[in-house]
Design a protein around this motif. Structure first.
Motif, short mmCIF file in Angstrom:
data_model
loop_
_atom_site.label_atom_id
_atom_site.label_comp_id
_atom_site.label_asym_id
_atom_site.label_seq_id
_atom_site.Cartn_x
_atom_site.Cartn_y
_atom_site.Cartn_z
N VAL A 1 -4.39 11.01 -9.47
CA VAL A 1 -4.33 10.08 -8.39
C VAL A 1 -5.55 9.21 -8.35
CG1 VAL A 1 -4.80 10.06 -5.64
CG2 VAL A 1 -3.36 11.84 -6.92
N TYR A 2 -6.78 9.51 -8.75
CA TYR A 2 -7.97 8.79 -8.94
C TYR A 2 -7.70 7.64 -9.84
CZ TYR A 2 -12.64 6.89 -9.42
OH TYR A 2 -13.58 5.89 -9.39
N GLU A 3 -7.10 7.97 -11.02
CA GLU A 3 -6.69 7.15 -11.96
C GLU A 3 -5.81 5.94 -11.51
OE1 GLU A 3 -8.13 6.22 -15.07
OE2 GLU A 3 -9.69 7.43 -14.56
N MET A 4 -4.58 6.30 -11.17
CA MET A 4 -3.51 5.52 -10.65
C MET A 4 -3.99 4.54 -9.45
SD MET A 4 -0.09 7.52 -10.89
CE MET A 4 1.04 6.22 -10.74
N THR A 5 -4.98 4.95 -8.58
CA THR A 5 -5.56 4.47 -7.60
C THR A 5 -6.41 3.20 -7.99
OG1 THR A 5 -5.45 6.10 -6.08
CG2 THR A 5 -6.99 4.25 -5.40
N THR A 6 -7.23 3.43 -8.75
CA THR A 6 -8.24 2.44 -9.65
C THR A 6 -7.56 1.76 -10.13
OG1 THR A 6 -9.71 4.46 -9.64
CG2 THR A 6 -10.56 2.37 -10.63
N GLN A 7 -6.62 2.12 -11.13
CA GLN A 7 -5.77 1.30 -11.86
C GLN A 7 -4.98 0.09 -11.06
OE1 GLN A 7 -5.63 -0.04 -15.28
NE2 GLN A 7 -6.38 2.13 -15.46
N ALA A 8 -4.64 0.37 -9.90
CA ALA A 8 -3.95 -0.43 -9.25
C ALA A 8 -4.87 -1.50 -8.27
CB ALA A 8 -2.96 0.38 -8.25
N ALA B 1 0.93 -1.22 0.12
CA ALA B 1 -0.04 0.07 0.09
C ALA B 1 1.02 1.23 -0.28
CB ALA B 1 -1.15 -0.19 1.23
N GLY B 2 1.81 1.28 0.87
CA GLY B 2 2.84 2.44 0.76
C GLY B 2 3.61 2.75 -0.43
N GLN B 3 3.99 1.46 -1.23
CA GLN B 3 4.53 1.63 -2.46
C GLN B 3 3.66 2.47 -3.34
OE1 GLN B 3 8.17 1.55 -3.42
NE2 GLN B 3 7.88 2.43 -1.31
N LEU B 4 2.47 1.86 -3.41
CA LEU B 4 1.46 2.53 -4.44
C LEU B 4 1.26 3.89 -4.32
CD1 LEU B 4 -0.65 2.41 -6.58
CD2 LEU B 4 -2.41 1.61 -4.98
N ALA B 5 1.24 4.29 -2.78
CA ALA B 5 1.23 6.04 -2.64
C ALA B 5 2.12 6.66 -2.96
CB ALA B 5 0.72 6.03 -0.95
N ALA B 6 3.27 5.86 -3.01
CA ALA B 6 4.57 6.55 -3.38
C ALA B 6 4.83 6.92 -4.59
CB ALA B 6 5.87 5.95 -2.77
N ARG B 7 4.40 5.64 -5.61
CA ARG B 7 4.54 5.79 -7.03
C ARG B 7 3.59 6.75 -7.22
NH1 ARG B 7 1.90 2.66 -10.82
NH2 ARG B 7 0.93 1.13 -9.46
N ILE B 8 2.27 7.10 -6.78
CA ILE B 8 1.24 8.23 -6.98
C ILE B 8 2.08 9.62 -7.01
CG2 ILE B 8 -0.75 9.23 -6.68
CD1 ILE B 8 -1.76 6.34 -6.28
N VAL C 1 -1.82 11.67 -0.29
CA VAL C 1 -2.43 10.58 -0.92
C VAL C 1 -2.54 9.56 0.16
CG1 VAL C 1 -2.19 8.87 -2.54
CG2 VAL C 1 -1.73 11.02 -3.12
N THR C 2 -3.90 9.15 0.26
CA THR C 2 -4.02 7.83 1.00
C THR C 2 -4.96 6.75 0.29
OG1 THR C 2 -4.25 9.10 3.14
CG2 THR C 2 -4.71 6.70 3.22
N VAL C 3 -4.15 5.61 0.03
CA VAL C 3 -4.81 4.52 -0.70
C VAL C 3 -5.17 3.32 0.24
CG1 VAL C 3 -3.65 5.16 -2.98
CG2 VAL C 3 -2.58 3.54 -1.34
N ILE C 4 -6.04 2.55 -0.28
CA ILE C 4 -6.46 1.30 0.49
C ILE C 4 -6.11 0.19 -0.56
CG2 ILE C 4 -8.13 0.09 1.77
CD1 ILE C 4 -9.87 2.71 2.09
#
Ligand code: MF3
Ligand code: CO
Ligand code: CO
Length: 275
Positions: free
Chosen positions: A59-66, A31-38, A110-113
Motif C-alpha cells: 500500500v505504501y509503495e503504490m501510494t507513493t508511486q502514484a 483519489a477514489g480510483q487510486l484507493a480502489a486500484r490498491i 486504505v485512505t490516500v490523499i
C-alpha cells in the motif's frame, strides 16, 4: 444542520455540511480510483502465509508511486498506510509480522490523499478456504453496504441509509456496530455529516446533490458491542464473534450517487475471481 459551498468553507470540520462542485468530483474520482486500484492489488497478494506488514508495504509503495500520501500514516499517532482487521477485529487493526492463516478473513482499509483529495475505501479478503458462516457474513456485509448506498436519493435523509442497512442485517441474526460510522470526506478525512449504519427513515440531515461521504458498515455475527484494546487502536467484538466491513467513498448526484471507489478490475464482492 446547515450546508455551505465547499469552496467557501474552511478546510476543516466545522459543523457544516460541505456541498461540492464538478472539480471536487473529478478530484475524488482520481483519489477514489487510486484507493480502489490498491485494494485490487491486495486481492492478488492475500494468501496463507502473507503478513499484514507485507500488505502495508504494498500500500505504501503504490501510494507513493502514484504521487499520493497515505492519510492514515501519522493520523492521530497511527503509523501505517493501511488498517488490517482480522477475524474478530472490527476496525483499525495494525499491520504486523504475523502471517495470515488459512480460514482467516481480513478487512483492508486504505485512505490516500491525491492532490489534496481523500479516497477512503475498504474490502474484505478471504485467506484460502473460509467457513460457510464467514462467507455468509461477508456477503451480508457487502450487500448491506450496497443497500445503504442505493437508499441515497436527493431529497431523502441520511437516516434512510442506516435504516436500509439495519433492516437488512438484523433479521439475519447479525448485528450492526454502533460505535463507528461513515463520514463526510473530501479535502478533510473525517467531516460532517456522520453516517450511522442504523437508524430511522426520514431522520437526520437532508440528502442534497454535491454531498460527498463514505458508507462503511461494520457487521458482527454476534452482539454489536466492541472494545478498543490497550494499544489504543485495535477495536474488537466484545464477544469475539467474527466481524466484517466494506467501505465506499461516494458523491450525491442529481439522480442518485457516483461511487468513487469502484474496483477497476471488477473485484466488487468476494470471492474475487483473480486470474
Ligand atoms: N479509514 C478509516 C475510515 O474509514 C480511518 C482509519 S484511521 C486510522 O474512516 F488511523 F486508523 F488509520
Ligand atoms: Co472512512
Ligand atoms: Co476507511
Amino acid at each position: 444542520m446547515n450546508y455551505v459551498e465547499a469552496a467557501n468553507a474552511p478546510l476543516r470540520k466545522n459543523g457544516q455540511i460541505k456541498i461540492y462542485g464538478p472539480e471536487a468530483f473529478e478530484g475524488m474520482r482520481r483519489a477514489g480510483q487510486l484507493a480502489a486500484r490498491i485494494l485490487d492489488a491486495i486481492a492478488e497478494l492475500v494468501k496463507p502465509g502473507i503478513t499484514t506488514a507485507a500488505i502495508d508495504d504494498l500500500v505504501y509503495e503504490m501510494t507513493t508511486q502514484a504521487g499520493a500520501l497515505s492519510a492514515t500514516m501519522m493520523y492521530r499517532g497511527y503509523r501505517y498506510a493501511v488498517c488490517t482487521s482480522i477475524n474478530h477485529v472490527v476496525c483499525h487493526g495494525m499491520p504486523s509480522d504475523k502471517p495470515l492463516r488459512e480460514g482467516d478473513i481480513v478487512n483492508c482499509d486504505v485512505t490516500v490523499i491525491l492532490d489534496g483529495w481523500y479516497g477512503d475505501s475498504s474490502r474484505m479478503y478471504a485467506v484460502g478456504e473460509i467457513s460457510r458462516k464467514a462467507e455468509r457474513l461477508i456477503e451480508v456485509t457487502y450487500d448491506s453496504m450496497m443497500l445503504g448506498i442505493e437508499a441515497i436519493k436527493p431529497g431523502g435523509h441520511i437516516g434512510d441509509i442506516g435504516a436500509a442497512i439495519q433492516e437488512f442485517v438484523e433479521p439475519q441474526r447479525m448485528s450492526v456496530v454502533r460505535d463507528f460510522c461513515g463520514h463526510g470526506v473530501g479535502r478533510v478525512f473525517h467531516d460532517e455529516p456522520n453516517i450511522l449504519h442504523f437508524g430511522t427513515r426520514g431522520e437526520g440531515p437532508k440528502i442534497v446533490p454535491g454531498m460527498i461521504f463514505t458508507v462503511e458498515p461494520m457487521i458482527n455475527l454476534g452482539k454489536p458491542h466492541v472494545k478498543v484494546l490497550s494499544d489504543g487502536w485495535t477495536a474488537v467484538t466484545r464477544d469475539r464473534s467474527l466481524t466484517a466491513q466494506f467501505e465506499h467513498s461516494l458523491g450525491v448526484t442529481e439522480t442518485g450517487v457516483e461511487i468513487f471507489t469502484l474496483s477497476p478490475k471488477g473485484y466488487h464482492k468476494p470471492p474475487y475471481n483473480i486470474p
